[in-house]
Scaffold this active site. Structure first.
Site, mmCIF file in Angstrom:
data_model
loop_
_atom_site.group_PDB
_atom_site.id
_atom_site.type_symbol
_atom_site.label_atom_id
_atom_site.label_comp_id
_atom_site.label_asym_id
_atom_site.label_seq_id
_atom_site.Cartn_x
_atom_site.Cartn_y
_atom_site.Cartn_z
ATOM 1 N N HIS A 209 -43.725 44.037 -13.841
ATOM 2 C CA HIS A 209 -43.411 42.869 -13.020
ATOM 3 C C HIS A 209 -44.258 41.707 -13.518
ATOM 4 O O HIS A 209 -45.477 41.807 -13.615
ATOM 5 C CB HIS A 209 -43.711 43.125 -11.543
ATOM 6 C CG HIS A 209 -43.400 41.945 -10.672
ATOM 7 N ND1 HIS A 209 -42.163 41.731 -10.113
ATOM 8 C CD2 HIS A 209 -44.162 40.884 -10.292
ATOM 9 C CE1 HIS A 209 -42.167 40.606 -9.415
ATOM 10 N NE2 HIS A 209 -43.374 40.071 -9.515
ATOM 11 N N CYS A 210 -43.615 40.601 -13.854
ATOM 12 C CA CYS A 210 -44.309 39.421 -14.385
ATOM 13 C C CYS A 210 -44.394 38.351 -13.301
ATOM 14 O O CYS A 210 -43.369 37.846 -12.833
ATOM 15 C CB CYS A 210 -43.574 38.880 -15.609
ATOM 16 S SG CYS A 210 -44.352 37.417 -16.328
ATOM 17 N N VAL A 211 -45.625 38.014 -12.898
ATOM 18 C CA VAL A 211 -45.792 37.016 -11.835
ATOM 19 C C VAL A 211 -45.405 35.623 -12.324
ATOM 20 O O VAL A 211 -45.051 34.752 -11.521
ATOM 21 C CB VAL A 211 -47.248 37.003 -11.318
ATOM 22 C CG1 VAL A 211 -47.600 38.315 -10.663
ATOM 23 C CG2 VAL A 211 -48.234 36.674 -12.438
ATOM 24 N N ASN B 179 -41.841 35.498 -11.716
ATOM 25 C CA ASN B 179 -41.523 35.983 -10.368
ATOM 26 C C ASN B 179 -40.346 36.960 -10.404
ATOM 27 O O ASN B 179 -39.441 36.900 -9.581
ATOM 28 C CB ASN B 179 -41.211 34.814 -9.425
ATOM 29 C CG ASN B 179 -41.209 35.241 -7.958
ATOM 30 O OD1 ASN B 179 -41.869 36.211 -7.586
ATOM 31 N ND2 ASN B 179 -40.453 34.528 -7.136
ATOM 32 N N ASN B 180 -40.377 37.857 -11.379
ATOM 33 C CA ASN B 180 -39.271 38.796 -11.526
ATOM 34 C C ASN B 180 -39.754 40.009 -12.314
ATOM 35 O O ASN B 180 -40.766 39.945 -13.031
ATOM 36 C CB ASN B 180 -38.108 38.129 -12.274
ATOM 37 C CG ASN B 180 -36.785 38.832 -12.047
ATOM 38 O OD1 ASN B 180 -36.695 39.804 -11.287
ATOM 39 N ND2 ASN B 180 -35.744 38.369 -12.708
#
Length: 346
Positions: free
Chosen positions: A180-182, A185-186
């Site tokens: 999950h990549c902040v 946001n996905n």
């Protein structure tokens, strides 16, 4: 503002960025992330409980729930870099006879990057749903080591397809889950890994191109003004030749925003170039970072949980259960697999 103050602000900002990226961009297992956690645990008993609770809720809200904060921060940083580039670097570079073609390339890269950024943020990564579950479970076979048939996700109440994982931030299972990549946001999964890799490459291209143009500008300033051959009067009134340290200090004080931006771009370029190469290496061997991390945590047949003897696991990115060859592996990234349909016999 003197040189030491500017340099102190610069160092603190860069170190803050490093901690932020390593701690909250899916790299908690790095040495820096572990040291950060150790420092927090050491000083937390001395912090009032109410303040600790407030900080904990804020961290949970920012980093463990979906929100757009890092998207806004991402756009803000890019806007600041391009504002400085357009406001100062572009004009000074024109005075140094840099061609317009070279100066307009960063804007073309920005347009491409924003398209890829939008796709990373908006495209479904491959959410496992009840409607598609029967199809998704047939895409990959179970390897029997990291992924086993019949394992159920208690949250989604579905049997986990091979290579999938439940994301606690998005609260969903994702097919061929990577991380999950902040910053977008996905989740990064089967359906958007190609956009994520191209997104990383576009950021590296933008940072590298603007950094080269900026460095060329500063070198032209040094050469045209003859700084390397100049002299200055020291505190004792003696004439001293300028050196590399003096030139750097002079440039920092004369063009503080430009030098600050250059340092930030170099940091971003090398950080994300390394991150891109890591993901590219995983893609070549048909691995995900989730599988890489799980494989590193697995022991061997000689390891014993109670004896304290643990062998260092070896991970070969070019070998694995799902490796189908370099070209097919890369094709799988850009054209995600679909379940094979059995031919009907007449």
């Amino acid at each position: 503002m003197d040189f030491l103050t500017l340099f102190g602000v610069y160092v603190v900002t860069v170190l803050t960025c490093i901690v932020l990226v390593c701690k909250y961009a899916g790299q908690e297992q790095t040495a820096l992330g572990r040291n950060y956690t150790r420092v927090i645990n050491t000083f937390s008993p001395y912090v009032p409980s109410r303040l600790r609770s407030l900080f904990s809720r804020a961290v949970h809200r920012l980093f463990h729930e979906r929100n757009n904060l890092f998207i806004y921060l991402h756009l803000l940083l890019e806007g600041a870099v391009y504002t400085e580039y357009s406001y100062e670097v572009f004009g000074y570079s024109r005075e140094m006879d840099t061609t317009l073609t070279n100066l307009y390339i960063p804007y073309g890269l920005l347009a491409l990057h924003l398209c890829l950024f939008y796709l990373c943020c908006s495209r479904d990564p491959g959410t496992v749903t009840k409607a598609k579950h029967a199809t998704q479970v047939k895409v990959y076979p179970y390897d029997g080591e990291l992924f086993h048939p019949g394992e159920n996700c208690p949250t989604c109440n579905l049997v986990k397809p091979a290579r999938s994982k439940h994301c606690r931030v998005c609260n969903r299972c994702v097919q061929r889950f990577d991380h999950h990549c902040v910053w977008v946001n996905n989740c990064v999964g089967a359906q958007n890994t190609r956009y994520f890799l191209l997104y990383l490459l576009s950021v590296c291209a933008m940072a590298g191109d603007i950094a080269i143009l900026t460095l060329d500008l500063l070198l032209n300033v040094v050469v045209r003004t003859g700084l390397m051959h100049a002299h200055y009067i020291d505190a004792d009134g003696q004439q001293q030749p300028t050196g590399f340290a003096f030139v750097v200090q002079h440039l920092f004080l004369t063009f503080p925003r430009i030098v600050f931006m250059l340092g930030f771009l170099i940091f971003v370029f090398f950080l994300l170039a390394g991150y891109f190469l890591f993901h590219l290496l995983l893609a070549v061997g048909n691995h995900t970072s989730n599988e890489w991390y799980k494989a590193r945590g697995r022991g061997c047949q000689h390891c014993h949980p109670y004896s304290g003897h643990r062998c260092r696991p070896s991970f070969n990115p070019l070998r694995g259960f799902y490796n189908r060859g370099v070209l097919k592996n890369l094709r799988e990234i850009f054209v995600p697999l679909k379940p094979l349909r059995k031919k009907k016999h007449k």
